[in-house]
Design a protein around this motif. Structure first.
Motif, PDB file in Angstrom:
ATOM      1  N   ILE A 423     -12.268  -1.847 -13.827  1.00 28.14           N
ATOM      2  CA  ILE A 423     -13.078  -0.715 -13.370  1.00 28.14           C
ATOM      3  C   ILE A 423     -12.210   0.319 -12.665  1.00 28.14           C
ATOM      4  O   ILE A 423     -12.346   1.523 -12.880  1.00 28.14           O
ATOM      5  N   ALA A 424     -11.284  -0.158 -11.836  1.00 25.55           N
ATOM      6  CA  ALA A 424     -10.423   0.755 -11.071  1.00 25.55           C
ATOM      7  C   ALA A 424      -9.572   1.627 -11.982  1.00 25.55           C
ATOM      8  O   ALA A 424      -9.355   2.812 -11.704  1.00 25.55           O
ATOM      9  N   THR A 425      -9.110   1.053 -13.095  1.00 18.91           N
ATOM     10  CA  THR A 425      -8.205   1.802 -13.970  1.00 18.91           C
ATOM     11  C   THR A 425      -8.915   2.927 -14.713  1.00 18.91           C
ATOM     12  O   THR A 425      -8.266   3.849 -15.224  1.00 18.91           O
ATOM     13  N   LYS A 458      -4.703   4.500  -1.048  1.00 20.85           N
ATOM     14  CA  LYS A 458      -4.419   3.264  -1.795  1.00 20.85           C
ATOM     15  C   LYS A 458      -3.552   2.319  -0.973  1.00 20.85           C
ATOM     16  O   LYS A 458      -3.827   1.113  -0.881  1.00 20.85           O
ATOM     17  N   MET A 459      -2.492   2.846  -0.355  1.00 26.66           N
ATOM     18  CA  MET A 459      -1.585   1.994   0.425  1.00 26.66           C
ATOM     19  C   MET A 459      -2.274   1.393   1.652  1.00 26.66           C
ATOM     20  O   MET A 459      -2.101   0.212   1.955  1.00 26.66           O
ATOM     21  N   ILE A 460      -3.081   2.213   2.339  1.00 30.92           N
ATOM     22  CA  ILE A 460      -3.780   1.721   3.530  1.00 30.92           C
ATOM     23  C   ILE A 460      -4.764   0.624   3.133  1.00 30.92           C
ATOM     24  O   ILE A 460      -4.861  -0.422   3.795  1.00 30.92           O
ATOM     25  N   THR A 461      -5.494   0.867   2.043  1.00 33.86           N
ATOM     26  CA  THR A 461      -6.463  -0.129   1.570  1.00 33.86           C
ATOM     27  C   THR A 461      -5.766  -1.427   1.186  1.00 33.86           C
ATOM     28  O   THR A 461      -6.224  -2.526   1.532  1.00 33.86           O
ATOM     29  N   GLY A 479      -7.284  -1.296  -3.585  1.00 31.65           N
ATOM     30  CA  GLY A 479      -6.518  -0.089  -3.282  1.00 31.65           C
ATOM     31  C   GLY A 479      -6.497   0.865  -4.463  1.00 31.65           C
ATOM     32  O   GLY A 479      -6.648   2.088  -4.305  1.00 31.65           O
ATOM     33  N   THR A 480      -6.305   0.324  -5.663  1.00 36.25           N
ATOM     34  CA  THR A 480      -6.302   1.148  -6.874  1.00 36.25           C
ATOM     35  C   THR A 480      -7.644   1.842  -7.053  1.00 36.25           C
ATOM     36  O   THR A 480      -7.709   3.034  -7.381  1.00 36.25           O
TER      37      THR A 480
END
Length: 587
Positions: A423-425, A458-461, A479-480
């Motif tokens: 889903i993220a992609t 993304k990095m924080i997540t 994150g993605t």
């Protein structure tokens, strides 16, 4: 003779959006299939630890390549397209002449920087054995930069064939040469140990110890295939350009207005390239930092609460890997990448093909053509990306078991991650062509700003969720999702604002999404039905084929795709049209 050849090139080389997309998508599909085969056979040999060496090498290569090219291929394509639209053929020729020394020097510097990075980055990431893979990959920076000259130039002419062929050459060498090199290293090591109990003359107590030493070398051998492929891809592009010429006749050159100075063209190139390159560099540096943070966070989990993490992977993580759980889990996560990254790679081809078309319409101030181009790109992106992401979410774990039958431990870990990554992609795949279109209309600064914020999200997540013991490596998918959801939403709003066009939201967004939801529901139903009566392979094939037929019928019946559009697809257009007419006569 040269004059006649150039005239032929001018009339026949330019491809329509549909045809260019099909050619580049087909090449990317072949490239990804070869890449998947590489993963199946090579990763199957080198395992998660070897895959981690491979991943780290690429995490260094990607930002260095981005730094070396600094957005110049896109800048070349955009400026070539713009000047061709204005009939400034002398400027087009000079753009090529100026690009060659720039790309050569930056590629050379990039190669030396990567060699230097091999001395300290693996130690910093606590995977010192990755240095061999980094060294093997370093010459690729130079060859990739040289290829970018010709790819950018011919894409600006709306001729994607040279790009497509060179990518297939690269992928073919990566698979065949990389597999053979890796196989040779492992076979040699096993034979020496079984014969004399040594490896390179050093005594070892067990084959397991030998493999632990030789796997990083096998990973480097596999990467040599990448380097040789890049070299041969450059050789092909060089001679293809010699044969194809500049894309205009000598008469065109004679009547063209005077060319800008080389200094002015260099300024124009860098004015366009710097924001694009900065975004690409930030993306790759952020990806490198992201991987480092993921490794560090898993190490942190293993320090503060190892039992919670290890219980989730009971009997999966070998006892010999307890000191390298972070590398093992990241390596397992990388097993999803050939499947997941195929989707944005193909939608990126839409961005590549659309850039000169959108630039041409924007330069000519043809608002209707600009609207049609933007809608076509967005619609084609959704038509492919949404069902592809849904497919990975529903059948991704089954596909992993099929592709990696001899790596059950990696499949177990990867199967927990891929449904959400699917889903993220979708959002990642959608953001790429939107960013390309923003670059095409001259707003090269906007993707940099949006992507920078999105990647920070993304990095924080990732940092937060990977550090939770019950989630661990699964947090990378979260994150993605959140990062690219932000990037796509904001980029799309900016594109609509900057072009001042009114999109057909129903046909462009709602109807393709509706058809994809039906496709996903069909997949889930047939997965359940066939899962009880067929083996894994047949279940995937039957579920996918039936759902695809239903999906394509919906695309035509809902008028998301028109028959006249299908007819433009090379080779397959007539076959698809006849097939759809038979199963759905109303079309």
């Amino acid at each position: 003779m040269i004059k006649r050849l150039d005239a032929k090139i001018k009339t026949n080389r330019k491809q329509s959006l549909a045809k260019g997309t099909f050619i580049l998508t087909l090449s990317i599909f072949l490239v990804k299939v070869l890449g998947m085969m590489f993963r199946i056979f090579v990763t199957g040999m080198i395992g998660p630890v070897g895959a981690t060496c491979f991943t780290i090498a690429y995490e260094i290569y990607n930002p260095l390549f981005a730094l070396a090219t600094a957005g110049l291929p896109v800048a070349v394509a955009r400026l070539v397209s713009k000047n061709m639209a204005l009939g400034r053929y002398k400027d087009v020729k000079r753009i090529y002449e100026v690009s060659v020394p720039i790309f050569f020097l930056t590629g050379l510097v990039g190669t030396f920087l990567m060699l230097a990075a091999s001395l300290f980055v693996p130690v910093l990431m606590k995977v010192p054995e990755a240095k061999f893979a980094i060294i093997a990959l370093s010459p690729t920076v130079l060859f990739a930069c040289l290829m970018s000259i010709y790819r950018g130039y011919h894409q600006g002419l709306r001729d994607v064939v040279p790009t497509a062929v060179s990518e297939i050459i690269e992928a073919g060498c990566k698979f065949f040469i990389g597999f053979l090199m890796s196989f040779f290293v492992i076979t040699f090591a096993k034979r020496e140990f079984l014969t004399s109990g040594t490896l390179f003359g050093i005594k070892f107590n067990s084959l397991q110890e030998v493999m632990k030493k030789v796997i990083p070398l096998a990973s480097a051998g596999a990467i040599l295939g990448v380097t040789i492929g890049a070299m041969l891809g450059f050789v092909y592009l060089y001679f293809a350009h010699k044969k194809l010429g500049y894309g205009f006749t000598k008469d065109d050159l004679l009547v063209s207005s005077g060319a800008e100075s080389k200094g002015d063209i260099v300024k124009s190139l860098f004015k366009t390239a710097i924001p694009i390159g900065a975004g690409t560099i930030f993306f790759n540096v952020a990806s490198f930092i992201d991987v480092t943070l993921i490794l560090k966070r898993i190490q942190h989990v293993m320090y503060v609460d190892p039992n919670t993490l290890l219980l989730q992977y009971k009997d999966v993580i070998p006892a010999s890997n307890l000191d390298n759980v972070h590398g093992f889990l990241l390596g397992c996560f990388s097993f999803t990448m050939p499947l997941v990254m195929m989707i944005p790679a193909i939608t990126q081809s839409l961005g590549t093909v659309s850039l000169p078309a959108v630039t041409h319409a924007f330069t000519k101030k043809d608002k209707e053509k600009l609207k049609n181009s933007v809608e076509s790109v967005l619609r084609m992106t959704l038509i492919f990306a949404v069902p592809a992401g849904v497919f990975l979410s529903v059948l991704g774990p089954n596909l992993l078991r099929l592709i990696y039958p001899h790596r059950p431990e990696a499949v177990f870990v990867a199967s927990k991650v891929i449904p959400f990554l699917g889903i993220a992609t979708i959002f990642q795949a959608g953001s790429l062509p939107v960013s390309s279109m923003l670059q095409a209309i001259g707003r090269v600064d906007l993707p940099l700003k949006v992507v920078s914020v999105g990647l920070i999200i993304k990095m924080i997540t990732n940092y937060v969720f990977v550090g939770i013991p019950k989630i661990n490596i699964g947090g990378a998918g979260l994150g993605t999702f959140f990062g690219y959801l932000f990037i796509l939403a904001v980029s799309l709003c900016m594109l609509i604002k900057e072009t001042n066009i009114k999109l057909n939201y129903s046909k462009t967004f709602f109807l393709p999404s509706l058809a994809s939801c039906v496709f996903g529901f069909s997949l889930a139903v047939f997965k359940y039905l066939f899962g009880h009566i067929c083996n894994n392979l047949l279940m995937i094939i039957f579920s996918l084929m039936i759902s695809l037929v239903l999906y394509f019928v919906l695309l035509i019946d809902l008028k998301i795709v028109e028959i006249k559009m299908l007819k433009k697809i090379p080779f397959l257009g007539r076959v698809l049209t006849e097939f759809l007419n038979k199963i759905s006569p109303s079309t």
